[in-house]
Write a protein that holds these residues in place. Structure first.
Motif, PDB file in Angstrom:
ATOM      1  N   GLY A 265       0.820  -1.212   0.000  1.00 15.47           N
ATOM      2  CA  GLY A 265       0.000   0.000   0.000  1.00 15.47           C
ATOM      3  C   GLY A 265       0.847   1.253   0.000  1.00 15.47           C
ATOM      4  N   LEU A 266       1.930   1.235   0.763  1.00 16.70           N
ATOM      5  CA  LEU A 266       2.843   2.379   0.788  1.00 16.70           C
ATOM      6  C   LEU A 266       3.475   2.592  -0.581  1.00 16.70           C
ATOM      7  CD1 LEU A 266       4.329   4.573   2.382  1.00 16.70           C
ATOM      8  CD2 LEU A 266       6.060   2.861   2.978  1.00 16.70           C
ATOM      9  N   GLY A 267       3.823   1.493  -1.255  1.00 18.88           N
ATOM     10  CA  GLY A 267       4.387   1.613  -2.597  1.00 18.88           C
ATOM     11  C   GLY A 267       3.409   2.234  -3.574  1.00 18.88           C
ATOM     12  N   GLY A 268       2.133   1.825  -3.462  1.00 18.70           N
ATOM     13  CA  GLY A 268       1.114   2.415  -4.319  1.00 18.70           C
ATOM     14  C   GLY A 268       0.923   3.895  -4.046  1.00 18.70           C
ATOM     15  N   THR A 269       0.940   4.265  -2.771  1.00 19.43           N
ATOM     16  CA  THR A 269       0.815   5.675  -2.402  1.00 19.43           C
ATOM     17  C   THR A 269       1.996   6.486  -2.911  1.00 19.43           C
ATOM     18  OG1 THR A 269      -0.440   5.078  -0.439  1.00 19.43           O
ATOM     19  CG2 THR A 269       0.560   7.268  -0.460  1.00 19.43           C
ATOM     20  N   PHE A 270       3.186   5.908  -2.882  1.00 20.02           N
ATOM     21  CA  PHE A 270       4.379   6.579  -3.407  1.00 20.02           C
ATOM     22  C   PHE A 270       4.179   6.941  -4.881  1.00 20.02           C
ATOM     23  CE2 PHE A 270       8.453   6.460  -5.599  1.00 20.02           C
ATOM     24  CZ  PHE A 270       9.238   7.290  -4.822  1.00 20.02           C
ATOM     25  N   LEU A 271       3.640   6.000  -5.653  1.00 17.54           N
ATOM     26  CA  LEU A 271       3.401   6.268  -7.069  1.00 17.54           C
ATOM     27  C   LEU A 271       2.363   7.367  -7.265  1.00 17.54           C
ATOM     28  CD1 LEU A 271       3.358   2.676  -8.631  1.00 17.54           C
ATOM     29  CD2 LEU A 271       5.108   4.444  -8.924  1.00 17.54           C
ATOM     30  N   LEU A 272       1.303   7.346  -6.438  1.00 11.02           N
ATOM     31  CA  LEU A 272       0.270   8.369  -6.559  1.00 11.02           C
ATOM     32  C   LEU A 272       0.800   9.754  -6.238  1.00 11.02           C
ATOM     33  CD1 LEU A 272      -2.876   6.693  -4.954  1.00 11.02           C
ATOM     34  CD2 LEU A 272      -2.569   7.317  -7.340  1.00 11.02           C
ATOM     35  N   VAL A 273       1.525   9.850  -5.111  1.00 14.45           N
ATOM     36  CA  VAL A 273       1.995  11.148  -4.639  1.00 14.45           C
ATOM     37  C   VAL A 273       3.056  11.733  -5.561  1.00 14.45           C
ATOM     38  CG1 VAL A 273       3.169  12.340  -2.748  1.00 14.45           C
ATOM     39  CG2 VAL A 273       1.386  10.664  -2.244  1.00 14.45           C
TER      40      VAL A 273
END
Length: 314
Positions: free
Chosen positions: A150-158
């Motif tokens: 989930g953190l990896g996905g958020t990194f891509l979004l941000v």
């Protein structure tokens, strides 16, 4: 000892009658808590509709709405309700709600928004990790792995897939963002120690946060008078992501699966981006698609316990 005193002792010891230990009640409480994630997804969209209202002024206004919507039930409990709430719960509630927003805005003032937002969004991962310290909770590898995805996905979004470059001149902003993440994760996890404290008192926490935010606004900002549309956006914030969401989150963190709630929290930035795209305020891109895969996969992985339990009941 009378019934009221017995209840107060139960609250103070963290063993109120509202603790949801039955699997079905635990699952229901987790679903209620996940409602906060859906409400937080609308935060960015509603905030953009408030125009140039300064952040502390906006926080004070939205939290005032959030407190008012729960005030009738809280007032109905009267002095008896206030007496059942330990001082630690008051400090945790007000400190968690106001502390998170104070340090978040401090981070945005002293660091690039992308960098600060990424650091601040460590809180779901911290919730999963810190939950291992709670009685009766065990951190399994799939919980941690789901949170990391989930953190990896958020990194891509941000970041939009562009990466980040941390610089020394923004150290204060980075530190504030880290404190922000710690404050919210600690609030969410420690809230589990007060299962007997009624969710109704969140109204008082919201109103106290509104007062503190108003003080910060008067000290640091110039007041902006909202127009008609902006008033509606402020009202929507108070009913949803900056008000109503904290009532359901309170119930979920007290009685639901705290590890799963932490992982599901990563859906907030994903759904937020989807809403912005649907409203024409953001563009679809490959980082959004990749983030969707990572966050959804992480949530499925972290919910392995709940899925197995559901299959057994079926």
């Amino acid at each position: 000892m009378d019934a009221q005193g017995t209840r107060a002792d139960a609250v103070a010891s963290g063993h109120g009658h509202g603790a949801a230990t039955h699997p079905a009640r635990r699952l229901r409480a987790t679903g209620i808590g996940a409602g906060a994630v859906l409400l937080w997804a609308s935060l960015a969209l509603f905030t953009t509709l408030t125009g140039r209202i300064p952040p502390f002024q906006l926080t004070a206004m939205a939290f005032a709405v959030g407190g008012i919507i729960g005030l009738p039930r809280a007032v109905r409990g009267g002095a008896a309700l206030a007496r059942t709430v330990p001082r630690g719960a008051w400090a945790l509630g007000v400190g968690g709600l106001f502390g998170y927003h104070f340090f978040y805005f401090l981070a945005l003032r002293n660091a690039p928004a992308v960098d600060a937002g990424l650091i601040a969004y460590l809180w779901p991962l911290l919730i999963v990790v810190l939950s291992a310290l709670l009685p009766g909770e065990r951190l399994r590898w799939w919980h941690a792995a789901g949170a990391v995805l989930g953190l990896g996905g958020t990194f891509l979004l941000v970041t939009g897939g562009q990466g980040v470059h941390f610089r020394g001149e923004y150290l204060l902003g980075y530190a504030a963002a880290a404190v922000c993440a710690v404050v919210w994760s600690a609030y969410s996890v420690v809230n589990r120690r007060y299962p007997g404290v009624p969710t109704d008192v969140v109204a008082f926490f919201c109103l106290a946060t509104a007062v503190l935010a108003a003080v910060c606004h008067l000290l640091f900002e110039e007041t902006v008078r909202p127009d008609g549309g902006q008033w509606l956006a402020v009202l929507a914030l108070g009913l949803g992501p900056v008000g109503g969401a904290f009532y359901v989150w309170d119930h979920g963190t007290k009685h639901g699966d705290i590890r799963l709630l932490g992982t599901l929290s990563y859906f907030a930035p994903l759904l937020s981006t989807a809403l912005l795209i649907a409203a024409g305020r953001a563009d679809a891109s490959w980082p959004v698609a990749a983030a969707c895969v990572l966050i959804t996969g992480g949530a499925v992985l972290a919910s392995a316990d709940a899925l197995r339990a559901a299959r057994r009941r079926g």
